[in-house]
Design a protein around this motif. Structure first.
Motif: not given
Length: 64
Positions: A11-30
């Motif tokens: 989990e990370l925060t960009i501005g004031d909004k929380p996001y989930t970053l998923t990194i897997d063998p195929d790529g990444l998704k935010l």
């Protein structure tokens, strides 16, 4: 080096909004936390230089 053989989520925060970053063998998704759709980049697109257009074409503007 440890191989990436399963999804890694952070989990990370960009501005004031929380996001989930998923990194897997195929790529990444935010994805904004609590949403289903976000920006996805495949590793093959990233190394070929097509990450920008590929991610833009898969990005969703709907809020599920």
């Amino acid at each position: 080096m440890t191989p990436l053989d399963k999804a890694l989520r952070r989990e990370l925060t960009i501005g004031d909004k929380p996001y989930t970053l998923t990194i897997d063998p195929d790529g990444l998704k935010l994805v904004e936390k609590g949403r289903r759709n976000g920006v996805e980049v495949r590793w093959s697109d990233l190394v070929s230089g097509n990450a920008g257009p590929a991610a833009a074409s898969r990005a969703s503007t709907t809020n599920d």
